[in-house]
Write an enzyme that holds these catalytic residues in place. Structure first.
Site, mmCIF file in Angstrom:
data_model
loop_
_atom_site.group_PDB
_atom_site.id
_atom_site.type_symbol
_atom_site.label_atom_id
_atom_site.label_comp_id
_atom_site.label_asym_id
_atom_site.label_seq_id
_atom_site.Cartn_x
_atom_site.Cartn_y
_atom_site.Cartn_z
ATOM 1 N N ASP A 9 -28.920 -45.729 -126.712
ATOM 2 C CA ASP A 9 -29.304 -46.109 -128.066
ATOM 3 C C ASP A 9 -30.382 -45.196 -128.656
ATOM 4 O O ASP A 9 -30.634 -45.239 -129.859
ATOM 5 C CB ASP A 9 -29.836 -47.550 -128.081
ATOM 6 C CG ASP A 9 -28.780 -48.554 -127.649
ATOM 7 O OD1 ASP A 9 -27.595 -48.283 -127.887
ATOM 8 O OD2 ASP A 9 -29.151 -49.581 -127.058
ATOM 9 N N ASP A 50 -26.852 -52.967 -131.419
ATOM 10 C CA ASP A 50 -26.184 -52.752 -130.140
ATOM 11 C C ASP A 50 -25.850 -54.145 -129.589
ATOM 12 O O ASP A 50 -26.520 -55.126 -129.937
ATOM 13 C CB ASP A 50 -27.117 -52.004 -129.188
ATOM 14 C CG ASP A 50 -26.561 -51.936 -127.787
ATOM 15 O OD1 ASP A 50 -25.422 -51.474 -127.630
ATOM 16 O OD2 ASP A 50 -27.260 -52.371 -126.843
ATOM 17 N N LYS A 51 -24.822 -54.244 -128.764
ATOM 18 C CA LYS A 51 -24.435 -55.571 -128.254
ATOM 19 C C LYS A 51 -25.189 -55.967 -126.994
ATOM 20 O O LYS A 51 -25.950 -56.926 -126.976
ATOM 21 C CB LYS A 51 -22.923 -55.627 -127.971
ATOM 22 C CG LYS A 51 -22.459 -57.006 -127.466
ATOM 23 C CD LYS A 51 -21.006 -56.995 -127.071
ATOM 24 C CE LYS A 51 -20.788 -56.298 -125.742
ATOM 25 N NZ LYS A 51 -21.360 -57.047 -124.591
ATOM 26 N N THR A 52 -24.983 -55.193 -125.921
ATOM 27 C CA THR A 52 -25.490 -55.579 -124.606
ATOM 28 C C THR A 52 -27.012 -55.565 -124.568
ATOM 29 O O THR A 52 -27.637 -54.543 -124.822
ATOM 30 C CB THR A 52 -24.937 -54.639 -123.527
ATOM 31 O OG1 THR A 52 -23.521 -54.603 -123.629
ATOM 32 C CG2 THR A 52 -25.348 -55.116 -122.140
ATOM 33 N N THR A 92 -20.915 -51.099 -130.015
ATOM 34 C CA THR A 92 -20.973 -51.316 -128.571
ATOM 35 C C THR A 92 -20.055 -50.356 -127.825
ATOM 36 O O THR A 92 -19.047 -49.888 -128.373
ATOM 37 C CB THR A 92 -20.595 -52.774 -128.225
ATOM 38 O OG1 THR A 92 -20.616 -52.946 -126.811
ATOM 39 C CG2 THR A 92 -19.201 -53.111 -128.742
ATOM 40 N N GLY A 93 -20.398 -50.101 -126.595
ATOM 41 C CA GLY A 93 -19.551 -49.298 -125.728
ATOM 42 C C GLY A 93 -18.521 -50.143 -125.006
ATOM 43 O O GLY A 93 -17.663 -49.623 -124.294
#
Length: 642
Positions: free
Chosen positions: A534, A332-334, A484-485
């Site tokens: 997630d 996941d990014k954030t 990522t969103g």
């Protein structure tokens, strides 16, 4: 339960060992004698057999309805040795196995206690999800506001969401404007501006403005409820992973039964029935080594201790066994690859220098609670920019803020506000705005009453350790993927900065698990994340890894938790997993390998040569294998993870 059973059975075992003739010979002592002393061993063994052994009988019964394994092997060994030993005490010729019976039960109870202690409790992910939603909503009835339980809300009801409150239900903004933090739900790192007609999601946090919202979805239809359902489905659909010891025990059980029966059948016509029974029982007892019960738990205990020292919390013991095959790590990014907070990347100015622009903007943003504004304040403090005072401060919902700094009125806010105020914007600032938006960065404009003075391009900051983690994984032959969103431009910028070739942008919460499922078809996959969205993906992956600073639901859904929030720990965890699996294999070989020699000798294959494995010698073999297994498990601590 296993702890209690172990200590009680251990206390009952001590007198059995004390009165055991073999121990008296080995350690050269004479046990005290009194009327009935010969029955102390049998009586205590009966108590240990039924009290300590009952849990294995229950387990064996369950295995018989699926696949026989360790519980069946233990139950068979202790039952055969118990019945045979009791028969010897009642007159059958032979040597009883009371001390072998008692110590075998003790060791197996100890092994299960250690194993259970290394496993965390059942996942409480759904409980944490439920706590995210407020229990009360402010419903608007005419000009009046009434507080009611969210369960009583119905579609088309209108509710008031005050600044700083969590949104209790999915709906559509009917009146007002504000910025809303949806990072935990959507993965979107920046606060999202909400105006009339925009959708808001249960669990998100409202920013600086008051919103009047029309309820659109209730109960099981809300986005949060759908995510809860995905988590529950993933939990239920995960197959039970058979530990290696159970698989070895399955084959060992078949071998023990087969060889024991064959031994009895062959020796019965050649010798007397007592000899045949002795040989068959010796085979069955020796085939169940004490070390097999400790082979896996001892390695797991050492591995979890090593993991904890390196900032990795192990929630699922099977994580070590699954880590060995991982070829894809999906991040996941954030909050995982990035820090989850904004920083000033570039400052574009016209008519003043960067330091002066930062000083004026920081003076106004100090009075604001907007996260992008706070990023400007932090940047000014980091760069040592002189502090200025602001007066006549005003917050304009959905647009920005204004105030007096050094007797001049300034405006700080969204770039869209430039046209509304009718101020002029220089060409170099327009080019800077286009470049920042192409990179997916958020832009804050500083204006006076006639001109745009500066533009601040802000972005979620990439973790420095994330770059090292991606590099180490690539060196280990593991492919890194980002999910990522966030928007395409943001995802591309972060991926390029980290050297990630493959990424997925604008991914909805329910789609993350689907992407992980498709990656699993290519190769065993790890998913690393920290948000509520997630959780389904963490459970879907072959190995779920949660960032420790993330939400409780993500942590509770994961197999491993990175306590220090360091992506580098992903590479360390995979290395530890492979080393742990290797030690498990070695221990299983040590725990069962001696059977290659012991079983034929116990069956009497070398009887004509004068070699017949005595049960006492078999017990020594078992003790030796237990010591070797323990030492080998300790050597796992030599593995260097850094």
């Amino acid at each position: 339960m296993f702890k209690r059973l172990f200590f009680i059975c251990l206390a009952l075992t001590v007198p059995i060992l004390y009165f055991e003739p073999m121990f008296q010979i080995w350690f050269r002592y004479q046990a005290i004698q009194f009327p009935g002393s010969t029955w102390i061993g049998p009586l205590l063994a009966i108590v240990i057999y039924f009290y300590g052994g009952w849990i294995f009988f229950v387990g064996a019964w369950r295995e018989w309805h699926s696949k026989i394994g360790m519980m069946t092997l233990v139950s068979l060994a202790i039952t055969v040795s118990f019945v045979y030993s009791l028969a010897v005490s009642l007159g059958l010729q032979g040597m009883p196995f009371y001390w072998e019976l008692a110590t075998l039960i003790d060791i197996m109870l100890l092994g299960h206690w250690i194993e259970m202690a290394s496993v965390q409790g059942a996942s409480r992910a759904l409980e944490h999800l439920a706590k995210l939603v407020p229990s009360v909503a402010h419903r608007l009835v005419g000009d009046r506001v009434e507080d009611i339980a969210i369960q009583a809300l119905q579609s088309n009801d209108r509710i008031l969401i005050r600044p700083g409150e969590q949104i209790p239900i999915d709906g559509q903004v009917a009146n007002g404007a504000s910025s809303v933090n949806e990072a935990f739900l959507t993965g979107e790192s920046r606060p999202v501006t909400k105006q009339v007609g925009d959708e808001v999601i249960a669990g998100a946090v409202n920013g600086e403005g008051a919103l009047k919202v029309t309820v659109t979805r209730t109960g099981e239809q809300t986005t949060l409820s759908q995510i809860m359902r995905l988590v529950q489905e993933a939990q239920n659909s995960r197959s039970q992973y058979q530990v290696l010891a159970d698989q070895v025990a399955y084959w060992l059980t078949l071998i023990a039964i087969g060889v024991g029966t064959l031994t009895f059948v062959i020796w019965l016509p050649l010798k007397d029935i007592t000899f045949a029974i002795n040989r068959a029982v010796t085979v069955l007892v020796i085939t169940c080594p004490h070390a097999l019960g400790l082979a896996i738990p001892l390695v797991i205990v050492n591995a979890t201790a090593m993991a904890a020292k390196n900032g990795i919390l192990v929630r699922n013991r099977e994580a070590f066994e699954r880590a060995k095959d991982i070829k894809i790590v999906a991040f996941d990014k954030t909050g995982t690859l990035t820090e989850g907070k904004f920083g000033v990347q570039t400052v574009y100015t016209d008519g003043m220098n960067d330091q002066e622009a930062l000083a004026i903007a920081a003076a106004l943003e100090t009075l604001s609670e907007h996260p992008l504004g706070q990023a400007i304040v932090r940047d000014a403090e980091t760069k040592g920019v002189p502090r200025l005072a602001a007066t006549d401060f005003q917050a304009i919902a959905g647009k920005g803020i204004s105030g007096l700094v050094r007797e001049t009125t300034y405006f700080v806010g969204r770039p869209e506000w430039i046209q509304e105020l009718g101020v002029q914007c220089a060409d170099n600032l327009k080019q800077g705005l286009e470049a920042a938006e192409a990179r997916g960065e958020s832009v804050i404009a500083l204006m006076d009453q006639t001109h745009v003075l500066a533009l601040f391009a802000l972005a979620d900051q990439v973790r420095e350790s994330a770059r090292q983690a991606i590099h180490q994984l690539q060196d280990a032959g593991v492919q890194s993927v980002m999910i990522t969103g966030d928007a395409e431009a943001v995802a591309k910028t972060v991926a390029n900065a980290l050297g990630i070739q493959r990424y997925y942008a604008r991914v909805l919460p329910q789609d993350k698990a689907s992407i992980v499922r498709s990656l699993k078809k290519e190769a065993p996959t790890v998913f690393v994340g920290d948000g509520i969205n997630d959780a389904p993906a963490l459970l879907e992956a072959d190995l779920g890894v949660a960032i420790g600073a993330g939400t409780n639901v993500a942590i509770e859904s994961a197999d491993l938790v990175l306590i220090e929030n360091d992506p580098l720990d992903v590479a360390r965890a995979l290395k530890l997993g492979k080393a742990t699996y290797s030690k498990m294999i070695q221990n299983l070989l040590w725990a069962t390998g001696y059977n290659v020699i012991a079983i034929p000798l116990a069956a009497g294959v070398a009887y004509s040569l004068g070699l017949l494995l005595d049960p006492a010698i078999g017990a020594l073999f078992m003790s030796l294998s237990t010591v070797i297994v323990s030492i080998n498990a300790m050597t796992l601590r030599r593995v260097k993870l850094a």
